[in-house]
Design an enzyme around this catalytic site. Structure first.
Site, PDB file in Angstrom:
ATOM      1  CE  LYS A 284      18.186  24.063  13.405  1.00 14.20           C
ATOM      2  NZ  LYS A 284      17.652  23.072  12.250  1.00 14.20           N
TER       3      LYS A 284
ATOM      4  CE  LYS B  20      17.625  18.171  11.505  1.00 15.04           C
ATOM      5  NZ  LYS B  20      16.602  18.056  12.447  1.00 15.04           N
TER       6      LYS B  20
ATOM      7  N   GLY C  57      12.906  25.260   9.990  1.00 13.05           N
ATOM      8  CA  GLY C  57      11.682  25.232   9.307  1.00 13.05           C
ATOM      9  C   GLY C  57      12.099  24.676   8.087  1.00 13.05           C
TER      10      GLY C  57
ATOM     11  CD  GLU D 120      19.374  16.041  14.912  1.00 16.60           C
ATOM     12  OE1 GLU D 120      19.706  16.448  15.658  1.00 16.60           O
ATOM     13  OE2 GLU D 120      18.283  16.202  14.322  1.00 16.60           O
ATOM     14  CE  LYS D 121      20.148   6.042  12.488  1.00 13.83           C
ATOM     15  NZ  LYS D 121      21.030   5.241  11.777  1.00 13.83           N
TER      16      LYS D 121
ATOM     17  CG  HIS E 277       5.956  18.418  13.671  1.00 13.70           C
ATOM     18  ND1 HIS E 277       6.967  18.987  13.335  1.00 13.70           N
ATOM     19  CD2 HIS E 277       5.537  18.889  14.681  1.00 13.70           C
ATOM     20  CE1 HIS E 277       7.116  20.257  13.879  1.00 13.70           C
ATOM     21  NE2 HIS E 277       6.002  20.344  14.696  1.00 13.70           N
TER      22      HIS E 277
ATOM     23  CE  LYS F  73       4.105  22.779  12.745  1.00 15.85           C
ATOM     24  NZ  LYS F  73       4.458  23.675  13.829  1.00 15.85           N
TER      25      LYS F  73
ATOM     26  CD  GLU G 185       9.043  22.727  15.463  1.00 15.57           C
ATOM     27  OE1 GLU G 185       8.081  23.520  14.823  1.00 15.57           O
ATOM     28  OE2 GLU G 185       9.944  22.079  14.655  1.00 15.57           O
TER      29      GLU G 185
ATOM     30  NE  ARG H 145       5.986  30.763  15.415  1.00 18.33           N
ATOM     31  CZ  ARG H 145       7.008  29.796  14.959  1.00 18.33           C
ATOM     32  NH1 ARG H 145       8.289  29.932  14.765  1.00 18.33           N
ATOM     33  NH2 ARG H 145       6.327  28.784  14.376  1.00 18.33           N
TER      34      ARG H 145
HETATM   35  C1  MV4 Z   1      14.763  15.588  10.974  1.00 21.15           C
HETATM   36  C2  MV4 Z   1      13.960  14.743  10.046  1.00 21.15           C
HETATM   37  C3  MV4 Z   1      14.663  13.429  10.354  1.00 21.15           C
HETATM   38  N1  MV4 Z   1      15.715  13.331  11.253  1.00 21.15           N
HETATM   39  N2  MV4 Z   1      15.650  15.519  11.775  1.00 21.15           N
HETATM   40  C4  MV4 Z   1      12.467  19.590   8.851  1.00 21.15           C
HETATM   41  C5  MV4 Z   1      12.182  20.761   9.511  1.00 21.15           C
HETATM   42  C6  MV4 Z   1      12.984  21.148  10.688  1.00 21.15           C
HETATM   43  N3  MV4 Z   1      12.157  21.406  11.702  1.00 21.15           N
HETATM   44  C7  MV4 Z   1      13.566  19.626  11.233  1.00 21.15           C
HETATM   45  N4  MV4 Z   1      13.122  18.734  10.062  1.00 21.15           N
HETATM   46  C8  MV4 Z   1      13.475  17.436   9.964  1.00 21.15           C
HETATM   47  N5  MV4 Z   1      14.445  16.926  10.834  1.00 21.15           N
HETATM   48  C9  MV4 Z   1      16.134  14.287  11.872  1.00 21.15           C
HETATM   49  N6  MV4 Z   1      17.022  14.021  12.743  1.00 21.15           N
HETATM   50  C10 MV4 Z   1      13.046  15.143   9.274  1.00 21.15           C
HETATM   51  C11 MV4 Z   1      12.586  16.552   9.099  1.00 21.15           C
HETATM   52  C12 MV4 Z   1      11.527  16.668   8.405  1.00 21.15           C
HETATM   53  C13 MV4 Z   1      10.560  17.271   8.847  1.00 21.15           C
HETATM   54  C14 MV4 Z   1      10.009  17.348  10.104  1.00 21.15           C
HETATM   55  C15 MV4 Z   1       8.886  17.827  10.792  1.00 21.15           C
HETATM   56  C16 MV4 Z   1       7.862  18.063   9.969  1.00 21.15           C
HETATM   57  C17 MV4 Z   1       8.000  17.748   8.377  1.00 21.15           C
HETATM   58  C18 MV4 Z   1       9.206  17.352   7.858  1.00 21.15           C
HETATM   59  C19 MV4 Z   1       9.592  17.147   6.551  1.00 21.15           C
HETATM   60  C20 MV4 Z   1      10.529  16.729   6.045  1.00 21.15           C
HETATM   61  C21 MV4 Z   1      11.766  16.418   6.785  1.00 21.15           C
END
Ligand code: MV4
Length: 456
Positions: free
Chosen positions: A116, A158, A164, A200-201, A208, A237, A275, A292
């Site tokens: 990432k 992160k 995921g 990150e912020k 999403h 999802k 995403e 994928r």
């Molecule tokens: C975030 C976020 C808020 N702010 N990044 C969750 C899975 C991974 N793909 C990244 N995720 C998130 N990253 C920032 N900077 C909140 C999430 C997140 C989330 C993202 C997409 C769909 C569902 C989620 C559920 C909880 C947290």
């Protein structure tokens, strides 16, 4: 084109790949585990090879056995589907070393986008919007505090190798940040063998949104517009739809083009999904790239008319993408519900066992991708998704009505499925008004009484 491809997967996606291959005049070899001996999709394959016992680690994750199966069956290429080895760059590398085409990106492109931190660097260079934060891996806690001071709390830590939802920590204070870096890094080192973390912020309320892209080996890439996948539970999802509603055309186009640029810069061949999180003001921030074919690809197939799985096979065989950006436009609106063999009333407990009754809906604009039929026994070893219900309407309102009608027609028993939850979600005010965020499903499940605020 290939004469024969091996499918290193099972269930509905194995069947989806068999259908695409057959249309292209390409024979299929399906590997299967002992638990999948009676899998209905195997009847549709030209050849089948058992690669081991039920547990995935002994079968669908065994690189050596899958490569042996490809060699003995003279398959020229391997389609990994999703899950299992689909995003494993070691597997893609072994395929190349064995002169077998991996239907997907090169191991280099997969590694570059799968990490990432390097993905975010590439995104910045491509003009794909990212969250403000550390440009590189955090080396010591003071550095993280400095970053957090400049972007402001809350922040999120992160793991670069995560994804995921694994290896993340939210921090609202210096103390939480220092602690989060330590624990996220330890967790990532143990789980992925790579403890690199970045900051990150953190965005609290978000949708999403993801952009479907395709690339070929001749330097071409296109986007197939976007999907909304905001309705999730525990990073799984539940409902996906496309195009993502309510986004200004100018913003949508800029973000989609920037995603295609990122894929092109990475010399990416195959299907990819970029995403994003989107805030209320329609600001976009990239999260990660999925290298994928995704579960929800049929949503995009419905609205664009492009067969994503066929394209993935064609470009792996060295063909040019069959479409250019100017050919691609959106018709109507599509929604997908994932049908999982889980009991929504018992904390989504998996429901393996005999499916006595299974009657799928049909009609204009209805698609069901499933490997299940009456008399099929769901093995306990794998993911609980037993099918996908996809509808395509002229607009979102028609698509929702079509989905409710299709759910009413769908008969599954005696096992429980998520269809009962889908009926509730689709009737809920936040869904109908498209006024929801990534936490809305969990909020609704936690406070079912609040359903008085729902429409039906
Ligand atoms: C975030 C976020 C808020 N702010 N990044 C969750 C899975 C991974 N793909 C990244 N995720 C998130 N990253 C920032 N900077 C909140 C999430 C997140 C989330 C993202 C997409 C769909 C569902 C989620 C559920 C909880 C947290």
């Amino acid at each position: 084109m290939f004469n024969r491809i091996l499918i290193a997967n099972r269930g509905e996606i194995a069947l989806r790949i068999i259908r695409a291959a057959r249309e292209l005049g390409c024979e299929t070899v399906c590997v299967f585990s002992e638990a999948d001996r009676d899998g209905p999709w195997l009847e549709q394959a030209d050849h089948t090879i058992c690669i081991g016992p039920g547990p995935s680690v002994d079968s669908y994750l065994r690189i050596d056995r899958i490569i042996s199966a490809a060699e003995t069956s003279h398959a020229e290429a391997i389609h990994p589907g999703y899950g299992f080895l689909a995003e494993n760059n070691e597997f893609a590398g072994v395929c190349r070393d064995c002169n077998i085409e991996f239907i997907g990106p090169s191991p280099e492109a997969m590694a570059l986008l799968g990490d990432k931190i390097s993905c975010k660097r590439m995104a910045r260079e491509a003009g794909t919007p990212v969250f403000p934060g550390s440009a590189d891996a955090i080396e010591d806690p003071d550095e993280a505090i400095e970053v957090a001071r400049s972007i402001g709390f809350p922040v999120i830590v992160k793991a670069s190798a995560g994804g995921g939802g694994r290896g993340m920590r939210i921090a609202r204070t210096d103390e939480e940040l220092v602690d989060g870096i330590r624990t996220a890094s330890q967790e990532a080192a143990a789980a992925f063998g790579n403890g690199a973390v970045y900051v990150e912020k953190f965005l609290e309320h978000a949708r999403h949104i993801e952009v479907q892209c395709l690339g070929d080996s001749h330097g071409n890439s296109v986007h197939l517009y976007n999907r909304d996948c905001t309705s999730q539970r525990r990073h799984q999802k539940l409902i996906e739809e496309g195009p993502a509603p309510g986004i200004k055309d100018s913003i949508r186009d800029a973000v989609c083009v920037s995603a295609a640029d990122l894929i092109r810069n990475a010399k990416y061949c195959g299907a990819a999904t970029v995403e994003f999180l989107m805030d209320r003001e329609q600001n976009f921030y990239m999260l990660e790239v999925n290298t994928r074919v995704q579960v929800e690809h049929p949503v995009t197939e419905a609205i664009t008319g492009v067969d994503i799985v066929k394209e993935s096979i064609l470009v792996a065989a060295g063909e040019h993408l069959s479409v250019s950006q100017g050919d691609i436009s959106i018709t109507g609106h599509a929604i997908e519900c994932r049908v999982n063999a889980e009991d929504p009333d018992r904390n989504f407990m998996p429901q393996p066992g005999l499916v006595e009754e299974f009657m799928v809906p049909g009609g204009f604009g209805i698609r069901v991708d499933t490997h299940v039929r009456s008399g099929y026994r769901i093995p306990p070893n794998y993911d609980s998704m037993i099918g996908k219900l996809i509808v395509h309407g002229r607009d979102r309102t028609e698509a929702i009505a079509k989905m409710q009608s299709a759910i009413a027609e769908f008969r599954v028993g005696p096992i429980c499925t998520t269809l009962s939850l889908h009926r509730r979600l689709l009737a809920a005010k936040p869904f109908i008004e498209y006024d929801f965020d990534i936490h809305w499903v969990e909020r609704l499940l936690a406070a079912p009484d609040a359903e008085s605020s729902l429409l039906t």
